[in-house]
Write a protein that holds these residues in place. Structure first.
Motif, PDB file in Angstrom:
ATOM      1  N   TRP A 284       0.868  -1.149   0.000  1.00  7.62           N
ATOM      2  CA  TRP A 284       0.000   0.000   0.000  1.00  7.62           C
ATOM      3  C   TRP A 284       0.920   1.218   0.000  1.00  7.62           C
ATOM      4  CZ3 TRP A 284      -3.896   1.106   4.563  1.00  7.62           C
ATOM      5  CH2 TRP A 284      -4.707   2.201   4.224  1.00  7.62           C
ATOM      6  N   THR A 286       2.882   1.936  -2.730  1.00  9.78           N
ATOM      7  CA  THR A 286       3.841   1.746  -3.813  1.00  9.78           C
ATOM      8  C   THR A 286       3.174   1.342  -5.128  1.00  9.78           C
ATOM      9  OG1 THR A 286       4.235  -0.424  -2.828  1.00  9.78           O
ATOM     10  CG2 THR A 286       5.870   1.277  -2.425  1.00  9.78           C
ATOM     11  N   GLY A 287       1.862   1.226  -5.151  1.00  2.00           N
ATOM     12  CA  GLY A 287       1.148   1.011  -6.400  1.00  2.00           C
ATOM     13  C   GLY A 287       1.492  -0.261  -7.136  1.00  2.00           C
ATOM     14  N   VAL A 309      -2.096  -5.546  -4.160  1.00  2.00           N
ATOM     15  CA  VAL A 309      -2.061  -4.103  -3.988  1.00  2.00           C
ATOM     16  C   VAL A 309      -3.223  -3.720  -3.087  1.00  2.00           C
ATOM     17  CG1 VAL A 309      -2.199  -1.851  -5.113  1.00  2.00           C
ATOM     18  CG2 VAL A 309      -0.996  -3.736  -6.237  1.00  2.00           C
ATOM     19  N   GLY A 311      -5.756  -1.263  -1.299  1.00  2.00           N
ATOM     20  CA  GLY A 311      -6.323   0.033  -1.632  1.00  2.00           C
ATOM     21  C   GLY A 311      -6.834   0.823  -0.456  1.00  2.00           C
ATOM     22  N   GLN A 394       6.790   7.035  -4.613  1.00  2.00           N
ATOM     23  CA  GLN A 394       6.437   5.624  -4.777  1.00  2.00           C
ATOM     24  C   GLN A 394       7.654   4.774  -5.116  1.00  2.00           C
ATOM     25  OE1 GLN A 394       3.262   4.973  -7.576  1.00  2.00           O
ATOM     26  NE2 GLN A 394       1.720   4.998  -5.974  1.00  2.00           N
TER      27      GLN A 394
END
Length: 422
Positions: A284, A286-287, A309, A311, A394
């Motif tokens: 979460w 760092t995409g 990932v 959200g 990121q």
């Protein structure tokens, strides 16, 4: 021997096209042992071109130009070189015949305008172009009390320029050099400290005039130390660089993680493959970069067992079943720990990486990043202040997570809670 590279064209000077020729030629000249002193970019203006060639002829020994050899009115390189050298243009019948034949082989009639491509500065020789209609130009310009300057002009099309360099220009420069000399680089990649801090750790190595020289560059928090040595051959350069490289590794320890094209994920992948171990990621902030980079570094089955990932905090709470997350802040270490331990357990990997979110930055305040590495024995937790620019936050955070995994795999002890700047 010093060189200047001149890139010509309005499309380059206005940014409409990226100049890749200069980079490629700089690498090739360096390989020949020629010191590249200047890069010049100019548009399609005759006066500017003449002035650029005059200056280059005055200050360097070798000039390599690309572009401006076509048949149109804005192709001014031949005329510019002639004016800079103080000579006229003469037509070369052999080159003109070749251009005509090239059109005939393609089933076309040569437009008369293409005849200008057979015009050369007086005293110049043609550089054969097997892949196009524009021959190159080689001219040696006399200079008072100095050796002549060698001027080479090549087409801007890389598919034409590169073979012409390799077949004609490079051998000519190597022959002019006389004694053998090459310049070689060795790049050592570093992560974990800032640029100024790393330079302070290596005070004598970065100084100007040192042999071999050590340069320092930074990209997305990865620091590259570039050792440069000159010598008669590759082996001599490698021997000259080795003591400096050894000193860098001795001083920096695990801060230096690899060389040349190595990235943190490729080092992690090699370590995991060697141990026949895998990693799973729940990230979460760092995409998905950590998972993406690990997947590219090695076949997924051998390294990356799975990745998620995250959200929202609610999503993580539902996945893990951790009621304690209800009252947690996104940057709390408990969030990263829950993510790391859950993904390791769920996927069945040897290691789990959990990356907790940055809270929204308000009024310029510092953000937080938490990383947890869940391993077979225990979980390591790290927390970082993130004052970096949002544009690279990121990628920098993803590298911090990969670096934490690297240190764990290298059996470098990490405290349960590590407070450090990102």
């Amino acid at each position: 021997m010093r060189a200047e590279i001149i890139a010509i064209g309005d499309e380059i000077i206005t940014g409409q096209r990226l100049d890749t020729n200069t980079q490629w030629l700089a690498e090739r000249l360096t390989e020949l042992g020629v010191d590249v002193a200047f890069h010049t970019t100019i548009g399609d203006n005759l006066a500017d071109n003449v002035e650029a060639f005059k200056l280059a002829i005055k200050r360097v020994d070798v000039v390599v130009a690309t572009g401006g050899l076509g048949p149109t009115a804005d192709d001014l390189t031949r005329e510019s070189i002639a004016a800079a050298a103080g000579v006229g243009l003469v037509r070369d019948d052999a080159s003109l015949a070749y251009i005509r034949q090239l059109f005939e082989r393609r089933g076309r009639t040569m437009p008369e305008r293409n005849a200008v491509q057979a015009d050369f500065p007086e005293g110049a020789t043609a550089i054969p172009n097997e892949h196009g209609t524009a021959p190159g130009v080689e001219l040696h310009v006399d200079r008072a009390e100095r050796l002549p300057c060698s001027v080479f002009a090549l087409p801007g099309v890389p598919a034409e320029m590169r073979p012409m360099w390799e077949q004609t220009v490079a051998p000519a420069i190597a022959s002019a050099r006389g004694e053998a000399r090459v310049i070689r680089h060795r790049r050592i990649k570093c992560f974990g400290v800032g640029e100024s801090q790393l330079e302070a750790m290596l005070p004598d190595l970065i100084r100007r005039g040192r042999e071999p020289s050590v340069g320092i560059t930074v990209s997305d928090a990865t620091i590259t130390l570039r050792i440069t040595a000159a010598g008669p051959d590759d082996d001599a350069c490698r021997r000259a660089m080795e003591p400096t490289a050894a000193m860098i590794y001795e001083i920096l320890g695990t801060i230096a993680y690899g060389e040349e094209e190595d990235e943190l994920e490729s080092v992690d992948a090699r370590l995991l493959v060697d141990r026949h171990q895998t990693v799973a990621v729940a990230e979460w902030a760092t995409g998905g970069l950590v998972s993406e980079w690990l997947a590219k570094a090695a076949p997924m089955e051998s390294v990356l067992a799975g990745g998620f990932v995250i959200g929202s905090l609610k999503q993580l709470e539902q996945l893990t079943g951790e009621a304690a997350l209800q009252d947690a802040a996104p940057s709390d270490s408990i969030v990263a720990t829950a993510a790391a331990e859950w993904v390791r357990r769920t996927i069945g990997a040897d290691y789990g990486i959990g990356v907790a979110a940055f809270p929204p930055i308000q009024n310029g305040g510092a953000a937080k990043l938490c990383i947890s590495i869940a391993g077979p024995d225990r979980t390591r937790r790290l927390q970082f202040d993130s004052a970096t620019h949002p544009a690279i936050r990121q990628s920098r955070a993803a590298k911090q997570a990969l670096n934490a995994l690297r240190l764990v795999l290298l059996a470098r002890e990490l405290p349960e809670e590590t407070q450090a700047p990102l």
